[in-house]
Design a protein around this motif. Structure first.
Motif, mmCIF file in Angstrom:
data_model
loop_
_atom_site.group_PDB
_atom_site.id
_atom_site.type_symbol
_atom_site.label_atom_id
_atom_site.label_comp_id
_atom_site.label_asym_id
_atom_site.label_seq_id
_atom_site.Cartn_x
_atom_site.Cartn_y
_atom_site.Cartn_z
ATOM 1 N N TRP A 130 2.837 -4.004 4.393
ATOM 2 C CA TRP A 130 3.714 -2.840 4.233
ATOM 3 C C TRP A 130 4.801 -3.025 3.183
ATOM 4 C CZ3 TRP A 130 2.016 1.646 5.203
ATOM 5 C CH2 TRP A 130 1.057 1.824 6.191
ATOM 6 N N PRO A 131 5.431 -4.207 3.062
ATOM 7 C CA PRO A 131 6.433 -4.337 1.982
ATOM 8 C C PRO A 131 5.832 -4.085 0.596
ATOM 9 C CG PRO A 131 6.737 -6.068 3.592
ATOM 10 C CD PRO A 131 5.434 -5.378 3.943
ATOM 11 N N ALA A 132 4.619 -4.541 0.366
ATOM 12 C CA ALA A 132 3.964 -4.309 -0.930
ATOM 13 C C ALA A 132 3.613 -2.835 -1.097
ATOM 14 C CB ALA A 132 2.711 -5.175 -1.052
ATOM 15 N N VAL A 133 3.160 -2.206 -0.029
ATOM 16 C CA VAL A 133 2.802 -0.784 -0.090
ATOM 17 C C VAL A 133 4.042 0.046 -0.415
ATOM 18 C CG1 VAL A 133 2.009 1.169 1.293
ATOM 19 C CG2 VAL A 133 0.809 -1.012 1.423
ATOM 20 N N LYS A 134 5.156 -0.285 0.202
ATOM 21 C CA LYS A 134 6.400 0.459 -0.043
ATOM 22 C C LYS A 134 6.889 0.294 -1.474
ATOM 23 C CE LYS A 134 7.872 0.503 4.723
ATOM 24 N NZ LYS A 134 8.832 0.056 5.732
ATOM 25 N N ALA A 135 6.450 -0.752 -2.155
ATOM 26 C CA ALA A 135 6.862 -0.996 -3.535
ATOM 27 C C ALA A 135 6.046 -0.193 -4.550
ATOM 28 C CB ALA A 135 6.754 -2.491 -3.857
ATOM 29 N N LEU A 136 4.972 0.465 -4.107
ATOM 30 C CA LEU A 136 4.180 1.292 -5.024
ATOM 31 C C LEU A 136 5.040 2.404 -5.616
ATOM 32 C CD1 LEU A 136 0.905 1.924 -2.972
ATOM 33 C CD2 LEU A 136 1.043 0.762 -5.183
ATOM 34 N N SER A 137 4.818 2.704 -6.867
ATOM 35 C CA SER A 137 5.479 3.863 -7.449
ATOM 36 C C SER A 137 4.883 5.117 -6.808
ATOM 37 C CB SER A 137 5.255 3.913 -8.960
ATOM 38 O OG SER A 137 3.902 4.200 -9.251
ATOM 39 N N GLU A 138 5.608 6.203 -6.869
ATOM 40 C CA GLU A 138 5.095 7.463 -6.329
ATOM 41 C C GLU A 138 3.800 7.856 -7.034
ATOM 42 O OE1 GLU A 138 6.276 12.164 -5.862
ATOM 43 O OE2 GLU A 138 7.889 10.693 -5.965
ATOM 44 N N GLN A 139 3.758 7.657 -8.337
ATOM 45 C CA GLN A 139 2.565 8.005 -9.108
ATOM 46 C C GLN A 139 1.352 7.196 -8.638
ATOM 47 O OE1 GLN A 139 3.302 8.093 -13.291
ATOM 48 N NE2 GLN A 139 1.172 8.434 -13.821
ATOM 49 N N ASP A 140 1.550 5.903 -8.357
ATOM 50 C CA ASP A 140 0.451 5.076 -7.881
ATOM 51 C C ASP A 140 0.028 5.462 -6.464
ATOM 52 O OD1 ASP A 140 0.312 3.734 -10.276
ATOM 53 O OD2 ASP A 140 1.363 1.955 -9.560
ATOM 54 N N ALA A 141 0.983 5.781 -5.606
ATOM 55 C CA ALA A 141 0.658 6.225 -4.249
ATOM 56 C C ALA A 141 -0.178 7.505 -4.306
ATOM 57 C CB ALA A 141 1.935 6.442 -3.439
ATOM 58 N N ARG A 142 0.191 8.407 -5.197
ATOM 59 C CA ARG A 142 -0.562 9.655 -5.347
ATOM 60 C C ARG A 142 -1.961 9.388 -5.920
ATOM 61 N NH1 ARG A 142 2.387 14.077 -4.299
ATOM 62 N NH2 ARG A 142 4.643 13.782 -4.150
ATOM 63 N N ALA A 143 -2.073 8.421 -6.804
ATOM 64 C CA ALA A 143 -3.380 8.080 -7.377
ATOM 65 C C ALA A 143 -4.318 7.546 -6.292
ATOM 66 C CB ALA A 143 -3.208 7.059 -8.498
ATOM 67 N N ILE A 144 -3.800 6.734 -5.384
ATOM 68 C CA ILE A 144 -4.633 6.228 -4.289
ATOM 69 C C ILE A 144 -5.088 7.388 -3.409
ATOM 70 C CG2 ILE A 144 -4.643 4.810 -2.192
ATOM 71 C CD1 ILE A 144 -2.752 2.871 -3.737
ATOM 72 N N TYR A 145 -4.186 8.293 -3.109
ATOM 73 C CA TYR A 145 -4.548 9.473 -2.318
ATOM 74 C C TYR A 145 -5.666 10.259 -3.008
ATOM 75 C CZ TYR A 145 -4.092 14.012 0.014
ATOM 76 O OH TYR A 145 -4.340 15.168 0.706
ATOM 77 N N GLN A 146 -5.519 10.476 -4.306
ATOM 78 C CA GLN A 146 -6.518 11.253 -5.038
ATOM 79 C C GLN A 146 -7.865 10.537 -5.081
ATOM 80 O OE1 GLN A 146 -4.981 12.938 -8.724
ATOM 81 N NE2 GLN A 146 -2.979 13.213 -7.731
ATOM 82 N N TYR A 147 -7.841 9.212 -5.163
ATOM 83 C CA TYR A 147 -9.082 8.460 -5.123
ATOM 84 C C TYR A 147 -9.757 8.606 -3.755
ATOM 85 C CZ TYR A 147 -12.274 4.497 -4.852
ATOM 86 O OH TYR A 147 -13.381 3.710 -4.650
ATOM 87 N N LEU A 148 -8.983 8.486 -2.690
ATOM 88 C CA LEU A 148 -9.541 8.643 -1.344
ATOM 89 C C LEU A 148 -10.101 10.058 -1.142
ATOM 90 C CD1 LEU A 148 -6.794 6.702 0.623
ATOM 91 C CD2 LEU A 148 -9.182 5.980 0.277
ATOM 92 N N GLN A 149 -9.402 11.055 -1.644
ATOM 93 C CA GLN A 149 -9.902 12.431 -1.570
ATOM 94 C C GLN A 149 -11.198 12.562 -2.372
ATOM 95 O OE1 GLN A 149 -9.187 14.974 0.177
ATOM 96 N NE2 GLN A 149 -7.115 14.721 0.911
ATOM 97 N N HIS A 150 -11.238 11.914 -3.524
ATOM 98 C CA HIS A 150 -12.433 11.945 -4.376
ATOM 99 C C HIS A 150 -13.646 11.371 -3.635
ATOM 100 C CE1 HIS A 150 -15.035 11.213 -7.855
ATOM 101 N NE2 HIS A 150 -15.136 9.976 -7.439
ATOM 102 N N LEU A 151 -13.443 10.298 -2.875
ATOM 103 C CA LEU A 151 -14.542 9.706 -2.106
ATOM 104 C C LEU A 151 -15.041 10.664 -1.031
ATOM 105 C CD1 LEU A 151 -13.310 6.032 -1.628
ATOM 106 C CD2 LEU A 151 -15.153 6.837 -3.139
ATOM 107 N N GLY A 152 -14.132 11.475 -0.504
ATOM 108 C CA GLY A 152 -14.506 12.468 0.496
ATOM 109 C C GLY A 152 -14.540 11.900 1.903
ATOM 110 N N PRO A 153 -14.545 12.803 2.895
ATOM 111 C CA PRO A 153 -14.562 12.356 4.279
ATOM 112 C C PRO A 153 -15.922 11.731 4.627
ATOM 113 C CG PRO A 153 -14.790 14.736 4.177
ATOM 114 C CD PRO A 153 -14.546 14.262 2.783
ATOM 115 N N ALA A 154 -15.863 10.667 5.389
ATOM 116 C CA ALA A 154 -17.086 10.003 5.856
ATOM 117 C C ALA A 154 -16.717 9.084 7.000
ATOM 118 C CB ALA A 154 -17.741 9.211 4.719
ATOM 119 N N GLY A 155 -17.685 8.731 7.787
ATOM 120 C CA GLY A 155 -17.462 7.798 8.880
ATOM 121 C C GLY A 155 -16.891 8.460 10.107
ATOM 122 N N ALA A 156 -16.516 7.610 11.049
ATOM 123 C CA ALA A 156 -15.993 8.090 12.321
ATOM 124 C C ALA A 156 -14.560 7.632 12.513
ATOM 125 C CB ALA A 156 -16.856 7.556 13.463
#
Length: 156
Positions: A130-156
């Motif tokens: 979590w300390p490393a995650v909190k250090a992400l820039s807002e732009q990088d946090a948004r990029a991870i979100y967009q990548y996860l959205q790009h992969l799409g929902p899957a799994g349980a």
């Protein structure tokens, strides 16, 4: 793909200017202050798209290590469509047992702003860094979100 490290770059420019302008014998500055390019103030990954930046961040941060079943054994052999679906392997420690959730379903329940806020404020259990995650820039946090959205929902 480049990583923009503004605080380091700015600090080195300032240090160089101080040393060169500070009277070191035989040293003369080669660039004037107005010749030094300015850089953005936020540290972030620059890539062809936010999805590509997010993919890179997930890879280098080791998100798949815990959030993708079998990734520690198979590595890149795990197809991208099978990644970040969570893992049934629990991590035990003095805190108890934690399980890495399915990030692809997690982001489906959140807005991008909610995701950024969660990364900024959540205090979870190990082994999540979590300390490393909190250090992400807002732009990088948004990029991870967009990548996860790009992969799409899957799994349980």
């Amino acid at each position: 793909m480049t990583i923009i490290k503004t605080s380091l770059a700015t600090g080195l420019v300032a240090l160089g200017a101080a040393l060169l302008g500070g009277g070191l014998s035989g040293c003369k500055p080669t660039a004037q202050a107005e010749d030094i390019p300015t850089v953005p103030t936020a540290t972030h990954v620059a890539a062809a798209s936010p999805v590509e930046a997010g993919r890179y961040l997930v890879d280098v941060a080791g998100c798949n290590d815990c959030h993708t079943a079998g990734f520690m054994q198979l590595g890149e052999a795990v197809p991208e469509p099978d990644r970040l679906l969570g893992s049934p392997v629990g991590f035990q420690g003095p805190w108890g047992t934690t399980y890495a959730p399915n990030l692809r379903l997690t982001v489906q329940k959140m807005t991008e702003d909610d995701w950024v806020q969660m990364l900024r404020t959540r205090d979870g259990m190990p082994p999540m860094p979590w300390p490393a995650v909190k250090a992400l820039s807002e732009q990088d946090a948004r990029a991870i979100y967009q990548y996860l959205q790009h992969l799409g929902p899957a799994g349980a």
